[in-house]
Design a protein around this motif. Structure first.
Motif, PDB file in Angstrom:
ATOM      1  N   ASP A   1      39.524  35.773  35.568  1.00 20.57           N
ATOM      2  CA  ASP A   1      38.348  34.761  35.393  1.00 20.57           C
ATOM      3  C   ASP A   1      37.435  34.987  36.676  1.00 20.57           C
ATOM      4  O   ASP A   1      36.204  35.149  36.188  1.00 20.57           O
ATOM      5  CB  ASP A   1      38.839  33.317  35.223  1.00 20.57           C
ATOM      6  N   PHE A   2      37.913  35.047  37.967  1.00 23.90           N
ATOM      7  CA  PHE A   2      36.816  34.919  39.049  1.00 23.90           C
ATOM      8  C   PHE A   2      36.162  36.222  38.767  1.00 23.90           C
ATOM      9  O   PHE A   2      34.930  36.431  39.190  1.00 23.90           O
ATOM     10  CB  PHE A   2      37.659  34.602  40.364  1.00 23.90           C
ATOM     11  N   LEU A   3      36.919  37.500  38.803  1.00 27.80           N
ATOM     12  CA  LEU A   3      36.180  38.647  38.796  1.00 27.80           C
ATOM     13  C   LEU A   3      35.254  38.994  37.862  1.00 27.80           C
ATOM     14  O   LEU A   3      34.082  39.582  38.063  1.00 27.80           O
ATOM     15  CB  LEU A   3      37.455  39.734  38.471  1.00 27.80           C
ATOM     16  N   LYS A   4      35.767  38.423  36.307  1.00 25.05           N
ATOM     17  CA  LYS A   4      34.602  38.556  35.401  1.00 25.05           C
ATOM     18  C   LYS A   4      33.290  37.754  35.618  1.00 25.05           C
ATOM     19  O   LYS A   4      32.174  37.944  35.461  1.00 25.05           O
ATOM     20  CB  LYS A   4      35.363  38.180  34.158  1.00 25.05           C
ATOM     21  N   ALA A   5      33.665  36.625  36.516  1.00 21.65           N
ATOM     22  CA  ALA A   5      32.283  35.429  36.640  1.00 21.65           C
ATOM     23  C   ALA A   5      31.669  36.351  37.881  1.00 21.65           C
ATOM     24  O   ALA A   5      30.576  35.374  37.991  1.00 21.65           O
ATOM     25  CB  ALA A   5      32.920  34.155  36.992  1.00 21.65           C
TER      26      ALA A   5
END
Length: 385
Positions: free
Chosen positions: A118-122
């Motif tokens: 989630d953090f990577l995609k964000a």
């Protein structure tokens, strides 16, 4: 008080009937609840298969509300939010999973991995890095390390990138020697940009030992030596590069020719490059040979003849334009127009193209600016591919 048997016998079937009705109501309610949750779940799957993500999310939310302890539904819902780009909602779902005390160790690791994604995609790389570090020692360790490696490369943090690459190689995830050598070259480039060339040389020597067949460390070393007017040493290093990395001859040849001319070794360099050209002709190699011919005082006819011979071996619009540059024409007034038209037509052909993503650039890159792949640019230009 006298026991009334008739009343007891009358009440017994009534009590039995009431008990039977209550049990039936409980069973019916249980069946109804069990039927509702799967129905919402399967409805969500149906929407998902039909690429109706909005309806799928609504169905999964309904299923989660009916059974909030079902972790699989939370994972499905979180993944849907991430795919839709609703990263904040995906983070909340996965953080809620991690906060549950009844979650199994396997599901906890899975939720931690999902949160990191989630953090990577964000694009929240700091939070992604922290989440990925918590996956050390889990079954997601290799994936987490690869993701951290990508983060460090993207941020140009070459030292931690080298540390992670070493861990990946030691754990049997393949050879990372080429990347390690590139990381050393990147560190050397940073030192060179700061005017600390002498400090960069040991890093380039280490890079050559790490990846002996990579041309970049020797080419960078030659540039540093040339900047110190040590042209003979630079020429010697580039000769070693030709031997160690013949696949990069087209990249090495122009700089080798320049250093040879600077230290008075142009005849030797000309003979060396002509030998390489016979084995593997290329435009950049031909240009280097032409420059050496010019520096040795050979007339323009010899240079044009060299380009003509290249045209006989390789059909090339770029070579044709270079041959035409010094060729006398009967209609001299048309020559500038023809030359300009050819130069315009050959501009796209002179580019380098990434073999991984197709990104084109005027100059050669060791790491593609588009897809971040290493060594994805062939040494030859688009026209020669």
């Amino acid at each position: 008080m006298e026991f009334n048997l008739s009343l007891f016998l009358l009440a017994l079937p009534i009590a039995f009937g009431l008990g039977w009705m209550a049990s039936r109501l409980d069973i019916r309610q249980l069946r109804l609840e069990n039927r509702q949750a799967p129905k919402a779940y399967f409805r969500g799957l149906n929407f998902l298969l039909n690429e109706q993500q909005d309806q799928a999310i609504d169905a999964f939310i309904e299923a989660v509300q009916n059974d909030p302890d079902t972790s699989e539904l939370h994972f499905a819902l979180g993944n849907l939010f991430r795919r839709r780009g609703e990263y904040e909602r995906a983070v909340r779902v996965h953080e809620h999973l991690l906060s549950r005390g009844d979650l199994s160790q396997e599901d906890r690791q899975r939720a931690q991995h999902a949160l990191a994604l989630d953090f990577l995609k964000a694009g929240l790389l700091d939070r992604a890095e922290n989440a990925l570090e918590k996956l050390e020692g889990t079954r997601y360790e290799a994936q987490a390390r690869m993701a951290r490696l990508a983060i460090y490369e993207r941020a140009h943090d070459w030292v931690p990138a080298a540390e992670v690459a070493a861990k990946l190689e030691s754990s049997g995830q393949g050879s990372f020697a080429i990347r390690q050598a590139h990381y050393l070259c990147e560190q050397a480039e940073l030192l060179r940009a700061k005017g600390q060339g002498p400090e960069a040389l040991p890093l380039l020597t280490q890079a050559q030992q790490t990846a002996p067949t990579l041309a970049r460390p020797r080419m960078a070393q030659a540039q540093l030596l040339a900047a110190q007017a040590r042209h003979a040493e630079a020429y010697s290093v580039l000769k070693q590069a030709l031997h160690a990395a013949p696949q990069s001859t087209a990249l090495i040849a122009p700089e080798l020719a320049r250093q040879a001319m600077a230290c008075g070794l142009a005849p030797e360099a000309l003979q060396l490059l002509q030998q390489h050209y016979r084995n593997s002709p290329s435009l950049d190699l031909m240009d280097a040979i032409a420059n050496l011919n010019t520096s040795l005082g050979h007339d323009a006819t010899a240079v044009r003849q060299a380009y003509a011979e290249h045209l006989q071996r390789e059909p090339s619009l770029v070579a044709a334009a270079k041959w035409l540059h010094d060729e006398p024409l009967s209609h001299s007034e048309l020559k500038p127009l023809v030359q300009r038209a050819l130069e315009h037509a050959t501009k796209p052909l002179n580019r380098y193209r990434c073999a991984a993503c197709g990104f084109e650039a005027k100059t050669h890159f060791w790491q593609c600016p588009g897809c971040q792949a290493w060594d994805s640019y062939p040494a030859k230009r688009v026209e020669e591919l």
